[in-house]
Write a protein that holds these residues in place. Sequence first.
Motif, PDB file in Angstrom:
ATOM      1  N   MET A  29     -54.584 -59.915  13.445  1.00 26.93           N
ATOM      2  CA  MET A  29     -53.279 -59.479  12.954  1.00 26.93           C
ATOM      3  C   MET A  29     -52.657 -58.472  13.926  1.00 26.93           C
ATOM      4  N   HIS A  30     -51.445 -58.758  14.348  1.00 25.27           N
ATOM      5  CA  HIS A  30     -50.710 -57.760  15.125  1.00 25.27           C
ATOM      6  C   HIS A  30     -49.388 -57.500  14.409  1.00 25.27           C
ATOM      7  N   THR A  31     -49.173 -56.251  14.025  1.00 29.91           N
ATOM      8  CA  THR A  31     -47.894 -55.897  13.402  1.00 29.91           C
ATOM      9  C   THR A  31     -47.178 -54.915  14.304  1.00 29.91           C
ATOM     10  N   VAL A  32     -45.861 -55.096  14.385  1.00 32.09           N
ATOM     11  CA  VAL A  32     -45.057 -54.195  15.201  1.00 32.09           C
ATOM     12  C   VAL A  32     -43.993 -53.575  14.303  1.00 32.09           C
ATOM     13  N   VAL A  33     -43.803 -52.282  14.450  1.00 30.92           N
ATOM     14  CA  VAL A  33     -42.787 -51.589  13.667  1.00 30.92           C
ATOM     15  C   VAL A  33     -41.699 -51.109  14.622  1.00 30.92           C
ATOM     16  N   LEU A  34     -40.454 -51.370  14.264  1.00 32.11           N
ATOM     17  CA  LEU A  34     -39.328 -50.928  15.089  1.00 32.11           C
ATOM     18  C   LEU A  34     -38.800 -49.607  14.547  1.00 32.11           C
ATOM     19  N   THR A  35     -38.483 -48.718  15.453  1.00 28.24           N
ATOM     20  CA  THR A  35     -37.964 -47.431  14.976  1.00 28.24           C
ATOM     21  C   THR A  35     -36.891 -46.902  15.921  1.00 28.24           C
ATOM     22  N   LYS A  36     -36.202 -45.896  15.452  1.00 24.18           N
ATOM     23  CA  LYS A  36     -35.142 -45.283  16.246  1.00 24.18           C
ATOM     24  C   LYS A  36     -35.201 -43.767  16.068  1.00 24.18           C
ATOM     25  N   GLY A  37     -34.854 -43.068  17.112  1.00 24.21           N
ATOM     26  CA  GLY A  37     -34.725 -41.615  17.000  1.00 24.21           C
ATOM     27  C   GLY A  37     -33.351 -41.277  16.457  1.00 24.21           C
ATOM     28  N   VAL A  38     -33.290 -40.394  15.487  1.00 19.92           N
ATOM     29  CA  VAL A  38     -31.995 -40.010  14.895  1.00 19.92           C
ATOM     30  C   VAL A  38     -31.926 -38.491  14.805  1.00 19.92           C
ATOM     31  N   PRO A  39     -30.711 -37.948  14.686  1.00 18.56           N
ATOM     32  CA  PRO A  39     -30.624 -36.493  14.488  1.00 18.56           C
ATOM     33  C   PRO A  39     -31.323 -36.110  13.180  1.00 18.56           C
ATOM     34  N   ASP A  40     -31.982 -34.974  13.202  1.00 20.71           N
ATOM     35  CA  ASP A  40     -32.658 -34.503  11.995  1.00 20.71           C
ATOM     36  C   ASP A  40     -31.598 -33.916  11.064  1.00 20.71           C
ATOM     37  N   PHE A  41     -31.192 -34.705  10.079  1.00 26.99           N
ATOM     38  CA  PHE A  41     -30.079 -34.288   9.221  1.00 26.99           C
ATOM     39  C   PHE A  41     -30.490 -33.309   8.119  1.00 26.99           C
ATOM     40  N   ARG A  42     -31.739 -32.895   8.135  1.00 32.71           N
ATOM     41  CA  ARG A  42     -32.150 -31.975   7.064  1.00 32.71           C
ATOM     42  C   ARG A  42     -31.484 -30.611   7.243  1.00 32.71           C
ATOM     43  N   GLU A  43     -31.214 -29.974   6.128  1.00 29.87           N
ATOM     44  CA  GLU A  43     -30.566 -28.671   6.164  1.00 29.87           C
ATOM     45  C   GLU A  43     -31.430 -27.694   6.957  1.00 29.87           C
ATOM     46  N   GLY A  44     -30.780 -26.905   7.778  1.00 28.40           N
ATOM     47  CA  GLY A  44     -31.538 -25.957   8.584  1.00 28.40           C
ATOM     48  C   GLY A  44     -31.858 -26.518   9.958  1.00 28.40           C
ATOM     49  N   GLN A  45     -31.803 -27.857  10.093  1.00 28.13           N
ATOM     50  CA  GLN A  45     -32.095 -28.497  11.372  1.00 28.13           C
ATOM     51  C   GLN A  45     -30.785 -28.953  12.036  1.00 28.13           C
ATOM     52  N   VAL A  46     -29.928 -29.567  11.235  1.00 29.60           N
ATOM     53  CA  VAL A  46     -28.732 -30.183  11.780  1.00 29.60           C
ATOM     54  C   VAL A  46     -27.661 -29.119  12.090  1.00 29.60           C
ATOM     55  N   SER A  47     -26.881 -29.382  13.146  1.00 23.18           N
ATOM     56  CA  SER A  47     -25.861 -28.417  13.554  1.00 23.18           C
ATOM     57  C   SER A  47     -24.537 -29.145  13.819  1.00 23.18           C
ATOM     58  N   PHE A  48     -23.463 -28.655  13.214  1.00 24.69           N
ATOM     59  CA  PHE A  48     -22.133 -29.230  13.431  1.00 24.69           C
ATOM     60  C   PHE A  48     -21.227 -28.178  14.063  1.00 24.69           C
ATOM     61  N   ASP A  49     -20.269 -28.641  14.894  1.00 22.10           N
ATOM     62  CA  ASP A  49     -19.326 -27.671  15.453  1.00 22.10           C
ATOM     63  C   ASP A  49     -18.165 -27.446  14.466  1.00 22.10           C
ATOM     64  N   GLU A  50     -17.197 -26.636  14.882  1.00 18.78           N
ATOM     65  CA  GLU A  50     -16.113 -26.259  13.962  1.00 18.78           C
ATOM     66  C   GLU A  50     -15.311 -27.458  13.462  1.00 18.78           C
ATOM     67  N   ASP A  51     -15.211 -28.498  14.328  1.00 17.01           N
ATOM     68  CA  ASP A  51     -14.440 -29.676  13.925  1.00 17.01           C
ATOM     69  C   ASP A  51     -15.272 -30.661  13.102  1.00 17.01           C
ATOM     70  N   GLY A  52     -16.489 -30.271  12.822  1.00 16.82           N
ATOM     71  CA  GLY A  52     -17.337 -31.155  12.017  1.00 16.82           C
ATOM     72  C   GLY A  52     -18.062 -32.192  12.843  1.00 16.82           C
ATOM     73  N   HIS A  53     -18.047 -32.040  14.205  1.00 20.71           N
ATOM     74  CA  HIS A  53     -18.797 -32.984  15.042  1.00 20.71           C
ATOM     75  C   HIS A  53     -20.243 -32.549  15.155  1.00 20.71           C
ATOM     76  N   LEU A  54     -21.105 -33.519  15.123  1.00 19.53           N
ATOM     77  CA  LEU A  54     -22.544 -33.247  15.280  1.00 19.53           C
ATOM     78  C   LEU A  54     -22.802 -32.679  16.669  1.00 19.53           C
ATOM     79  N   GLU A  55     -23.573 -31.603  16.736  1.00 19.80           N
ATOM     80  CA  GLU A  55     -23.961 -31.040  18.034  1.00 19.80           C
ATOM     81  C   GLU A  55     -25.339 -31.588  18.396  1.00 19.80           C
ATOM     82  N   ARG A  56     -25.351 -32.665  19.196  1.00 16.69           N
ATOM     83  CA  ARG A  56     -26.627 -33.335  19.509  1.00 16.69           C
ATOM     84  C   ARG A  56     -27.592 -32.391  20.217  1.00 16.69           C
ATOM     85  N   GLY A  57     -27.032 -31.542  21.085  1.00 17.57           N
ATOM     86  CA  GLY A  57     -27.876 -30.629  21.857  1.00 17.57           C
ATOM     87  C   GLY A  57     -28.616 -29.625  20.988  1.00 17.57           C
TER      88      GLY A  57
END
Lengths: 284, 552
Positions: free
Chosen positions: A1-29
Motif C-alpha cells: 500500500m502506498h498512500t500519498v497526501v497532498l497539502t499546502k502551506g497557508v497563513p496561520d489564521f489563528r488569533e495571535g498569529q495572523v497579521s493584517f495591515d490597516e487596509d485589511g490586507h494580510l501581511e504575509r511577512g
Amino acid sequence: MHTVVLTKGVPDFREGQVSFDEDGHLERGKTPTVMNPNDKHALRAAFQTKVRNGGHVSLMSMGPPGYKEVLQEGMRDVYADDLYLLSDREMGAADTWATAMTVATGLQKLDDRPDLVFAGFKTADGETGHTGPQTCWCLDWPVITHVISLDVDEEERTVRAKRLVEGDISEIETVEAPMPAFIVADPEYEPSYRKANHRLKHKDLREETKERAAEYEDHVTVWDHEDLNLDPDYIGLDGSPTIVSGVDPIPKAPSERDATMVDADDSEGMEQVVDELAPYATGD
Amino acid sequence: MTDHEHYEAVVVGAGPGGAAAAATLAKHDVETLVLERGVDAGSKNVSGGLIYAEESAPYTIDDLFPGFREQAAERPVTDYYIHNVAGEKVKTFDITDLHEHDTEWSDAVLRRKMDSWLADRVHEKTRETGGGLLTEVHVNGLLRENGEIVGVTCDELDPIRADLIVAADGVNSELARDAGLMSWEEPDEWFQGVKAVVDVPDVDERFDLGPDEGAAHLFSGDLFEGVRGGGFVYTNEDTLSVGTVFHLDSLVAEEAEPHELLDSLLTHPLLDDWIGEDYEELEYSAKLVPDSKKVAHESPHKDRLVLVGDAGGQMQAQGPIIKGMNHAVTAGALAAEAYVEARSRGDTDLAGERYATKLDREGVMDKLRPTRYELASAVGENDLATSIADGVLRSAVGRFGVRVLGDRLENLYSSPFLSMLAPDTRTPYVTMPTVIAEELGTRVTAERTIETPDLADRIGDLTYNTDVGNPHIELLDNSAEASGAAVSACPVSAKDFGGGCYREETVKTNGDEKTAVSLDTQPCVECGTCAIVADTDWEHPQGGKGVEFREG
C-alpha cells in the motif's frame, strides 16, 4: 500500500498569529505559514490506512522551499514516511488548474505507484476546493469526496468509504471504489481504532515519525519542473487560466458601541448591570 | 468462540499495583496489555503521598523499577511526628521509630510524576512481549462467556479476551464490582481523603532539612469538629502535600464539609511558619480510601480475574500507619508470579487461588486485616466502650494519668503493637490527642492566618475534559433522605454552594415543599464518595475524559 497526501502551506489564521495591515490586507511577512489545517484530517485518514493495512505514507506539496517546514509539521504532528516538495520559480503564482497539473505529474513520477491519494477539504486561504478533484481528473481516477470514514480491502483492491451527501452531516452514504482512488477527507473525518493492537502500532509509529521529523531534511525529495519534465508554459502563472481582475477589501463591521466597564468587585456597579439586564431576562 | 482480540494478560490501571503486575508478567515473557483510562498514567491518581518499601515485603517498587527513588519520588521521610492538638495548644511526639519499624525506606511522591514515569517503563517492558500500555481507554466491565469471566469490555475498544485479568483499577474498581467481589454500600468501610498540593519556597529551610531529607507530620485532636480522622503534611521537593483523611461514616454523621476540614488544618498556627506569607495552592484533590481492616478481600479473585491494590481493598490505615501503594506493588507482583507458576503447570485457571495463597503466606493479609485489631474492635468499637473510654480520659483521673505518663506517651504512640490495636472510635482520633494537648501541650501562635481559596476557586483551578452530554454518574434517587448526604460529603460540593456536583434544591409540588438533590458531574473529581453515600449509578468517565490531575 502506498498512500500519498497532498497539502499546502497557508497563513496561520489563528488569533495571535495572523497579521493584517490597516487596509485589511494580510501581511504575509508577519504571518507564519502552517500546514493547511484541513489537510491534517486527510493525513490522519492516510495514517489510519498505514496502521490498519501497513504500507507507506508520503506527504507532497507544491510551493517555495520554505514549505519543507510545512511538510515537517505534518510528519511531526501526524505521520509521514517521506516528504515530496515540487518547487521552482516556474511553478510560482499557479492557479488551481496549473497546480493540479503539476501535482498530478508529481504523483505519476513516484516509483512506487500510489494506491490512494488523499486531499483535505479546501485550503484556509483560497477555499476553492478545486485542486484535489482537478488533480484527480488529470489522473483519471475515481474520486470520493466528503469522506468521514474509510476501509481498505487490499485483496479486492477496493476502498469503501462513508461520505456526507452534499457535505451534510445529516445524510451519510457508503460508496465503494476500485483502487487507485482519490479521497477528499471531510473535516468530520474521525479515525477509528477499536483494536488494542492498532492503538499500540499507532503509538509506535507516532514515536518513529516524531524522531524522523527532527531530521526531516533527510527525508525530503525536491523536484523542479525539469525533474517532472513539465513545459513552463503549462505551469505556474503562465499555465494559469484564472485572471484575478481585482481584490476588494471586505468592509469592517461597525463595532463602535458605547461600553461601560464595571469591575466585578464593585457591588454597586454590578447591581446596575443586573438592573439593566433585568428587562431582557423576562423576555420583554 | 467469538473472534475477539486476545492477549495473554490484560492489566487494567497503570498505578503502582498495575505497573508491578505488568513488569513482573513482562519479565516472564507474558504477552501483557495495560489499559489506563487517564490521558496519562497518574492523571487520575491521588494519594496522601508516602510510598514504603517494607523490609518484610517480597517485592518493593525500586526492586521492580530501578531508579525509582531518584527519578520518580520526591523526598525520603527522615523525620516523622504526630501533633496532638487542642485549640492552639499542641503536644508533639516524635514517632520516627514507629515509622522506621519494618521500613527499608519511605518516600513522599506526587502521583502524576510517579505513575507516568512507571508507565513509560511498563510500556517498554510490555511492548517487547507483544503487548504494551495504552492510555485513554476506559475498561467498563468484564467479558463473560457461558457465565465465566474471560476478558474485558471497554468504551473505546472492542472486547478483549485474556487468560489473566488484573483489576488494578483503583478504589472505585468497576471490575471488582462487576465480579461481585466488592460493594459500595457501607460508609464505615471507607475513608475519604482530600489534599492540597501547596507551592512552598525553600522547603529545606522551612523544615530544617538537608537535600536528602524530608519530614512527615500527622495531626489529630480537636481541630476537625469531632470528625474521626486526622491530617498530614508531607514534604515534596518544592511543594507540600497537605491533607486530611476521615472515616466516611463520621463525615456523613457530622455533616462536615471536607474542604473546610482541610482549611482547619491549613490555617492552624502550626502551619504558618511552613507555608509562609503567600499561600499558593497548586491543586485540590480527593480520593476514597478503603479500610483494609474491613474490606480487604481475603480471596480477591474470580475465574481469570484478580484484584490488586485499592481495587481489592488493600489499603492499610491503622492509627498513624498509612500504607497502600507498597501493598499494591507486592500484590501486583504476587498476582503475576501466581499466573506464571500456574502457566508453567499448564493450568492458568489456578492463578487466582495461588495469588490468594501468596497474599497469606507473604504476610500481606495479616498486615491488611490484623487479627489483633479484630479482637480489639470486638471489645472497643461500640458506643458504650467509647463513652466510657472518653469519659475516663476527660475526667480528672484520666487527665492525671496523661500528666503522669507525660513524655512516656511518645513511646506508647511509637508502638507498632499498640497501633494495630487502636479501635476506630472517637477515643484515639479525637479525645485522647485533645486531652494530651490540653494537659501537656504548649501554645502555638501565628502572626497571620493563611487565606485558603474557596471551593469555587479550587474547582476552577482544576483541569477538566468534560464529557458533555454523557455524565458518568446518574442520580437514581434525588430525595434528601437517599442522596442528601452527598451535598456535604462530596469534596467538590457544599451546602449553600451552587457550583458543585451536588446541590440542594427546594421543590414545590401542589403547595408542598420538599428538599431534593440535583447533580452536575462537571466539577467531579471522581473520588467515588457519592457512590457510597448517595443513590447513584456510578461509572468512571470515558477514556481521557473528566478531571486531569497534574500533581496527584
